[in-house]
Design a protein around this motif. Sequence first.
Motif, PDB file in Angstrom:
ATOM      1  N   GLN A   1       0.951  -1.236   0.114  1.00  0.00           N
ATOM      2  CA  GLN A   1       0.005   0.123   0.124  1.00  0.00           C
ATOM      3  C   GLN A   1       1.038   1.227  -0.030  1.00  0.00           C
ATOM      4  O   GLN A   1       1.954   1.336   0.480  1.00  0.00           O
ATOM      5  CB  GLN A   1      -0.885  -0.073   1.331  1.00  0.00           C
ATOM      6  N   GLY A   2       0.366   2.184  -0.603  1.00  0.00           N
ATOM      7  CA  GLY A   2       1.074   3.486  -0.960  1.00  0.00           C
ATOM      8  C   GLY A   2       1.054   4.482   0.202  1.00  0.00           C
ATOM      9  O   GLY A   2       0.211   4.071   1.358  1.00  0.00           O
ATOM     10  N   GLU A   3       1.754   5.800   0.232  1.00  0.00           N
ATOM     11  CA  GLU A   3       1.718   6.622   1.184  1.00  0.00           C
ATOM     12  C   GLU A   3       1.122   7.645   0.696  1.00  0.00           C
ATOM     13  O   GLU A   3       1.307   8.243  -0.366  1.00  0.00           O
ATOM     14  CB  GLU A   3       3.128   6.768   1.801  1.00  0.00           C
ATOM     15  N   LEU A   4       0.333   8.491   1.591  1.00  0.00           N
ATOM     16  CA  LEU A   4      -0.373   9.633   1.213  1.00  0.00           C
ATOM     17  C   LEU A   4       0.028  10.775   2.188  1.00  0.00           C
ATOM     18  O   LEU A   4      -0.101  10.481   3.398  1.00  0.00           O
ATOM     19  CB  LEU A   4      -1.929   9.822   1.267  1.00  0.00           C
ATOM     20  N   VAL A   5       0.599  11.859   1.739  1.00  0.00           N
ATOM     21  CA  VAL A   5       0.994  13.009   2.669  1.00  0.00           C
ATOM     22  C   VAL A   5       0.318  14.461   2.042  1.00  0.00           C
ATOM     23  O   VAL A   5       0.605  14.902   1.069  1.00  0.00           O
ATOM     24  CB  VAL A   5       2.496  13.104   2.859  1.00  0.00           C
ATOM     25  N   GLU A   6      -0.459  14.892   3.023  1.00  0.00           N
ATOM     26  CA  GLU A   6      -1.240  16.131   2.746  1.00  0.00           C
ATOM     27  C   GLU A   6      -0.173  17.404   2.986  1.00  0.00           C
ATOM     28  O   GLU A   6       0.459  17.130   4.007  1.00  0.00           O
ATOM     29  CB  GLU A   6      -2.582  16.244   3.311  1.00  0.00           C
ATOM     30  N   SER A   7      -0.522  18.441   2.420  1.00  0.00           N
ATOM     31  CA  SER A   7       0.037  19.614   2.742  1.00  0.00           C
ATOM     32  C   SER A   7      -0.692  20.815   2.290  1.00  0.00           C
ATOM     33  O   SER A   7      -1.746  20.637   1.423  1.00  0.00           O
ATOM     34  CB  SER A   7       1.629  19.795   2.165  1.00  0.00           C
ATOM     35  N   GLY A   8      -0.281  22.266   2.692  1.00  0.00           N
ATOM     36  CA  GLY A   8      -0.943  23.089   2.192  1.00  0.00           C
ATOM     37  C   GLY A   8      -2.167  23.847   3.097  1.00  0.00           C
ATOM     38  O   GLY A   8      -3.017  24.946   2.809  1.00  0.00           O
ATOM     39  N   GLY A   9      -2.575  23.088   4.159  1.00  0.00           N
ATOM     40  CA  GLY A   9      -3.336  23.922   4.954  1.00  0.00           C
ATOM     41  C   GLY A   9      -3.063  24.909   5.633  1.00  0.00           C
ATOM     42  O   GLY A   9      -1.760  25.343   5.598  1.00  0.00           O
ATOM     43  N   GLY A  10      -3.701  25.536   6.425  1.00  0.00           N
ATOM     44  CA  GLY A  10      -3.554  27.003   7.200  1.00  0.00           C
ATOM     45  C   GLY A  10      -4.590  27.828   7.468  1.00  0.00           C
ATOM     46  O   GLY A  10      -5.748  27.530   7.288  1.00  0.00           O
ATOM     47  N   SER A  11      -4.301  28.922   7.909  1.00  0.00           N
ATOM     48  CA  SER A  11      -5.559  29.880   8.343  1.00  0.00           C
ATOM     49  C   SER A  11      -5.695  30.842   6.917  1.00  0.00           C
ATOM     50  O   SER A  11      -4.764  31.373   6.394  1.00  0.00           O
ATOM     51  CB  SER A  11      -5.237  30.708   9.522  1.00  0.00           C
ATOM     52  N   VAL A  12      -7.031  31.203   6.931  1.00  0.00           N
ATOM     53  CA  VAL A  12      -7.205  31.957   5.832  1.00  0.00           C
ATOM     54  C   VAL A  12      -8.648  32.939   6.256  1.00  0.00           C
ATOM     55  O   VAL A  12      -9.338  32.386   6.705  1.00  0.00           O
ATOM     56  CB  VAL A  12      -7.483  31.678   4.512  1.00  0.00           C
ATOM     57  N   GLN A  13      -8.796  34.186   5.795  1.00  0.00           N
ATOM     58  CA  GLN A  13     -10.132  34.665   5.909  1.00  0.00           C
ATOM     59  C   GLN A  13     -11.013  34.350   4.895  1.00  0.00           C
ATOM     60  O   GLN A  13     -10.772  34.020   3.843  1.00  0.00           O
ATOM     61  CB  GLN A  13      -9.789  36.251   5.891  1.00  0.00           C
ATOM     62  N   ALA A  14     -12.266  34.756   5.582  1.00  0.00           N
ATOM     63  CA  ALA A  14     -13.336  34.449   4.713  1.00  0.00           C
ATOM     64  C   ALA A  14     -13.387  34.982   3.199  1.00  0.00           C
ATOM     65  O   ALA A  14     -13.000  36.180   3.299  1.00  0.00           O
ATOM     66  CB  ALA A  14     -14.595  34.699   5.338  1.00  0.00           C
ATOM     67  N   GLY A  15     -13.728  34.219   2.376  1.00  0.00           N
ATOM     68  CA  GLY A  15     -13.468  34.841   0.864  1.00  0.00           C
ATOM     69  C   GLY A  15     -12.179  34.337   0.321  1.00  0.00           C
ATOM     70  O   GLY A  15     -11.914  34.690  -1.058  1.00  0.00           O
TER      71      GLY A  15
END
Length: 125
Positions: A1-15
């Motif tokens: 089975q492979g591996e999955l790694v997420e990135s790119g999350g963070g805090s942002v203002q509405a819109g």
Amino acid sequence: QGELVESGGGSVQAGGSLRLSCARAHYRYTSYCMAWFRQVPGKEREGVASVFTNGETTRYADSVRGRFTISQDNAKNTLNLRMNSLNAEDSAMYYCAADESPGPCTLREDDYNAWGQGTLVTVSS
């Protein structure tokens, strides 16, 4: 089975906008379903968008259709989720998922057997 790694999350203002990425490594299969899910504490995991890696068929939850775009970069072996017009209800932990299914790709959690660790998205109003 492979591996999955997420990135790119963070805090942002509405819109605002964010782009999440999911790097997949060591995957044995060349065609399978991939999807993004999200979850907030106390609620069930919700399917957001899915795509079949060997094609262009996509599926979106009603709550994100028109604002989110799922895409894949097979050369880089990554799955992306472009999120525009974010609102507070989009705040959640976002997970990348995969399954060696011939499709169609669903938004049901039980249909996926590989998961990343998640990346947190916080939208402030």
